[in-house]
Design an enzyme around this catalytic site. Structure first.
Site, mmCIF file in Angstrom:
data_model
loop_
_atom_site.group_PDB
_atom_site.id
_atom_site.type_symbol
_atom_site.label_atom_id
_atom_site.label_comp_id
_atom_site.label_asym_id
_atom_site.label_seq_id
_atom_site.Cartn_x
_atom_site.Cartn_y
_atom_site.Cartn_z
ATOM 1 N N ARG A 188 117.530 -19.784 71.954
ATOM 2 C CA ARG A 188 116.356 -19.099 72.497
ATOM 3 C C ARG A 188 116.679 -18.453 73.846
ATOM 4 O O ARG A 188 116.114 -17.431 74.237
ATOM 5 C CB ARG A 188 115.164 -20.070 72.632
ATOM 6 C CG ARG A 188 113.954 -19.418 73.274
ATOM 7 C CD ARG A 188 112.654 -20.173 73.007
ATOM 8 N NE ARG A 188 112.723 -21.591 73.298
ATOM 9 C CZ ARG A 188 112.814 -22.131 74.514
ATOM 10 N NH1 ARG A 188 112.854 -21.357 75.578
ATOM 11 N NH2 ARG A 188 112.872 -23.434 74.670
ATOM 12 N N TYR A 238 101.676 3.515 69.820
ATOM 13 C CA TYR A 238 101.579 2.641 68.651
ATOM 14 C C TYR A 238 100.322 1.755 68.807
ATOM 15 O O TYR A 238 100.142 1.115 69.859
ATOM 16 C CB TYR A 238 102.857 1.803 68.534
ATOM 17 C CG TYR A 238 102.800 0.809 67.406
ATOM 18 C CD1 TYR A 238 102.514 1.230 66.107
ATOM 19 C CD2 TYR A 238 103.010 -0.536 67.629
ATOM 20 C CE1 TYR A 238 102.445 0.318 65.070
ATOM 21 C CE2 TYR A 238 102.957 -1.452 66.598
ATOM 22 C CZ TYR A 238 102.660 -1.023 65.317
ATOM 23 O OH TYR A 238 102.588 -1.933 64.295
ATOM 24 N N ASP A 274 108.631 3.813 76.155
ATOM 25 C CA ASP A 274 108.923 3.391 74.791
ATOM 26 C C ASP A 274 109.684 4.543 74.138
ATOM 27 O O ASP A 274 109.116 5.593 73.838
ATOM 28 C CB ASP A 274 107.622 3.071 74.051
ATOM 29 C CG ASP A 274 107.878 2.552 72.636
ATOM 30 O OD1 ASP A 274 108.931 2.887 72.065
ATOM 31 O OD2 ASP A 274 107.014 1.834 72.101
ATOM 32 N N LYS A 281 113.232 0.567 63.925
ATOM 33 C CA LYS A 281 113.170 1.971 63.551
ATOM 34 C C LYS A 281 114.570 2.598 63.551
ATOM 35 O O LYS A 281 115.446 2.121 62.874
ATOM 36 C CB LYS A 281 112.184 2.683 64.486
ATOM 37 C CG LYS A 281 110.845 1.937 64.637
ATOM 38 C CD LYS A 281 110.148 1.784 63.306
ATOM 39 C CE LYS A 281 108.812 1.112 63.295
ATOM 40 N NZ LYS A 281 108.514 -0.019 64.081
HETATM 41 N N1 LCS Z 1 106.633 0.975 69.696
HETATM 42 C C1 LCS Z 1 106.501 1.986 68.806
HETATM 43 C C2 LCS Z 1 106.563 3.398 69.290
HETATM 44 C C3 LCS Z 1 106.313 1.691 67.469
HETATM 45 O O1 LCS Z 1 106.207 2.718 66.611
HETATM 46 C C4 LCS Z 1 106.242 0.340 67.039
HETATM 47 C C5 LCS Z 1 106.012 -0.008 65.623
HETATM 48 C C6 LCS Z 1 106.360 -0.672 68.004
HETATM 49 C C7 LCS Z 1 106.570 -0.311 69.321
HETATM 50 C C8 LCS Z 1 106.325 -2.121 67.627
HETATM 51 O O2 LCS Z 1 107.503 -2.474 66.996
HETATM 52 P P1 LCS Z 1 107.657 -3.595 65.855
HETATM 53 O O3 LCS Z 1 107.051 -4.858 66.390
HETATM 54 O O4 LCS Z 1 106.911 -3.126 64.653
HETATM 55 O O5 LCS Z 1 109.118 -3.704 65.661
HETATM 56 N N2 LCS Z 1 105.582 1.056 64.850
HETATM 57 C C9 LCS Z 1 105.226 1.021 63.598
HETATM 58 C C10 LCS Z 1 104.738 2.140 62.905
HETATM 59 O O6 LCS Z 1 104.485 3.236 63.396
HETATM 60 N N3 LCS Z 1 104.569 1.817 61.643
HETATM 61 O O7 LCS Z 1 104.832 0.482 61.412
HETATM 62 C C11 LCS Z 1 105.265 -0.121 62.659
#
Ligand code: LCS
Length: 404
Positions: free
Chosen positions: A69, A122, A194, A219
Site C-alpha cells: 500500500r 468528467y 487533468d 484511457k
Molecule cells: N478524468 C477524466 C477526464 C475522465 O474521463 C475519467 C473517467 C476520470 C478522470 C476518472 O477515471 P477512472 O476512475 O474512470 O479511471 N472517464 C470516463 C468516461 O468518460 N467514461 O467512463 C469513464
C-alpha cells in the site's frame, strides 16, 4: 524519491532521451535475474533484514520496500516512467482515476477552502466535490476555464486550487494552460490539469506552469480497455510527499498486476495516439460534412473556436470528438443503437472505437441545469476514435446515420 536505480546495471539512463525512448525504457530496473520486462512483485509485504532495518525504513533513513500500500517495485517502476513522461520529479499511481481525483482534493484542500473547476469535466470529478467534499466544508465554483476572465472573476481570498480539464470531457473546451497557470501563481493557488484527454504525448502541463498533472490511466496511457488506474504527477517534492501520504492513508493504491499492465500498455502510446488522431481527423471531416450532423466539436477542425490554441498547446488534436445529430437525442439514440463497429460503451482512449451519451451516462451524476450550463446538452454524442481501419469506422457511421 527513487529507491530503484539502474546505476549499477546496464540499463540506460533516460535523462534527455526522446519521448518514445522514455515510453519504452523509463522506470526500467534490473531485478536479480536481469528480466527484460519489469517483473510483477505480487506481494503485500517485504521482509526486513533485522529489526533495525525495519525501523530505519519506517523512519525514512533507508530506502526500500515495507508494504505494497505504501510502495512496491512494480508500482514504482510505473511511477518513475510516468514522472519522466510528464517531465515531473515524482508520480503517485492509484487504483483508479477517481482515486487520483479524490486524493488530490483531500490533499490540497481543507474546510474553509475554495476551488475553481472547469464547468465541464468528467461527471464524478465534479459531483464528488459538489456533494462529498462540500459536506466537509470545501466550496467550489465551476466556470468556463477556456475563458481566462471567468477564472479571474471566480477567485476568492480562500481559493486554493484551480482544477482544469483540457480538453474537457465531453465538450472539448480547451484552457490556455500557460496563461491559467500564471493566474493561479499570482493568486497563490495550485493548478492541477487533468490531462487524460490529451495524454502526455500531446501535452505536458507541468512544462506550461501547472503544479499537478492528473491522468485516468484507464484511457490513452494504458490504451487497451483492460484495467482502471489513475496517476498524479508533480515537480514539487513537498507536494509529492503530501500526495503519497494521502494515497497511502486512503488505501487508494494501485495493485502490482495493474501496474504491470499499464507499463506494458503505455509503451505504444505514441503509435496509438498518432494513428487514432489520423483516424479522428478523417472521421471529424466526414461528420462535419454530413447533412444529418447538426454540429461538431473537434480541436483539429478549423470550426473549433479554439483551433489556434489547440495548434499552439497540443502536439496533435487527439481522437475525442463530440457532436449533435439533427433531430436531437432521439436521432442520436438511433445512431447509437445502430453502430456495429463502434462499441456503445463508456470510457475512451483505447484501441477500439467507442460511442456514448454523456447526459444519460458519464455525466448523469451532474444536475441537468449544471450540464446545460456547461454545454453537456441531451443531444451531445461522444465518440472516441480507435485504431481500426478508418474506412470501416466511417462506413459504420454511414450505415447507422442512414437509419435516422
Ligand atoms: N478524468 C477524466 C477526464 C475522465 O474521463 C475519467 C473517467 C476520470 C478522470 C476518472 O477515471 P477512472 O476512475 O474512470 O479511471 N472517464 C470516463 C468516461 O468518460 N467514461 O467512463 C469513464
Amino acid at each position: 524519491m527513487l529507491s530503484i536505480t539502474s546505476q549499477n546495471y546496464l540499463f540506460m539512463n533516460t535523462k534527455n532521451k526522446g519521448f518514445d525512448t522514455k515510453l519504452i525504457h523509463s522506470g526500467d530496473f534490473n531485478d536479480v535475474f536481469g528480466a527484460a520486462v519489469t517483473p510483477i512483485y505480487q506481494t503485500s509485504t517485504f521482509a526486513f533484514r533485522n529489526a533495525d532495518h525495519g525501523a530505519d525504513l519506517f523512519a525514512g533513513k533507508e530506502k526500500g520496500y515495507i508494504y505494497t500500500r505504501i510502495g512496491n517495485p512494480t508500482i514504482e517502476a510505473l511511477e518513475n516512467k510516468l514522472a519522466d513522461l510528464e517531465n515531473g520529479t515524482g508520480a503517485v499511481v492509484f487504483a483508479s482515476g477517481m482515486g487520483a481525483v479524490s486524493t488530490l482534493y483531500a490533499a490540497t484542500l481543507k474546510a474553509g477552502d475554495h476551488m475553481i473547476g472547469s464547468e465541464a469535466m468528467y461527471g464524478p470529478s465534479r459531483s464528488i466535490m459538489e456533494t462529498f467534499f462540500k459536506d466537509f466544508g470545501i466550496e467550489a465554483t465551476f466556470v468556463d476555464t477556456g475563458d481566462l476572465a471567468a477564472i479571474k472573476k471566480a477567485v476568492q481570498p480562500n481559493t486554493k486550487l484551480l482544477y482544469v480539464e483540457s480538453p474537457t470531457n465531453p465538450t472539448m473546451v480547451l484552457t490556455d494552460i500557460e496563461k491559467a497557470a500564471k493566474i493561479a501563481r499570482q493568486n497563490d493557488m495550485l493548478m492541477a490539469v487533468d490531462n487524460t484527454f490529451s495524454s502526455p504525448y500531446l501535452q505536458n502541463p507541468l512544462d506550461l506552469g501547472a503544479d499537478i498533472v492528473l491522468h485516468s490511466l484507464t484511457k490513452f496511457i494504458n490504451g487497451h480497455a483492460d484495467i482502471v488506474g489513475g496517476a498524479l504527477i508533480v515537480k514539487d517534492k513537498e507536494l509529492y510527499a503530501r500526495l503519497r501520504k494521502t494515497m497511502s492513508y486512503f488505501g487508494a493504491n494501485m495493485d502490482p498486476h495493474q501496474a504491470y499492465m499499464v507499463i506494458r500498455g503505455v509503451k505504444t502510446l505514441s503509435l496509438r495516439v498518432e494513428r487514432a488522431t489520423e483516424n479522428a481527423m478523417k472521421v471529424a471531416t466526414y461528420l462535419e460534412n454530413h447533412p444529418k450532423i447538426a454540429w461538431i466539436k473537434y480541436p483539429g477542425l478549423k470550426s473549433h473556436p479554439q483551433y489556434e490554441l489547440a495548434q499552439k498547446q497540443m502536439k496533435m488534436p487527439g481522437s475525442m470528438i463530440s457532436f449533435g445529430v439533427k433531430g436531437g437525442f432521439e436521432a442520436g439514440k438511433t445512431l447509437m443503437n445502430n453502430v456495429r463497429l463502434a462499441l456503445l460503451a463508456v470510457s475512451l482512449g483505447g484501441v477500439e472505437t467507442l460511442i456514448q451519451h454523456p447526459a444519460s451516462m458519464t455525466h448523469a451524476s451532474m444536475s441537468k441545469k449544471a450540464r446545460e450550463e456547461a454545454g453537456i446538452t441531451d443531444e451531445l454524442v461522444r465518440f472516441s476514435v480507435g485504431i481500426e481501419n478508418v474506412e470501416d469506422i466511417i462506413a459504420d457511421l454511414e450505415q447507422a446515420l442512414e437509419k435516422i
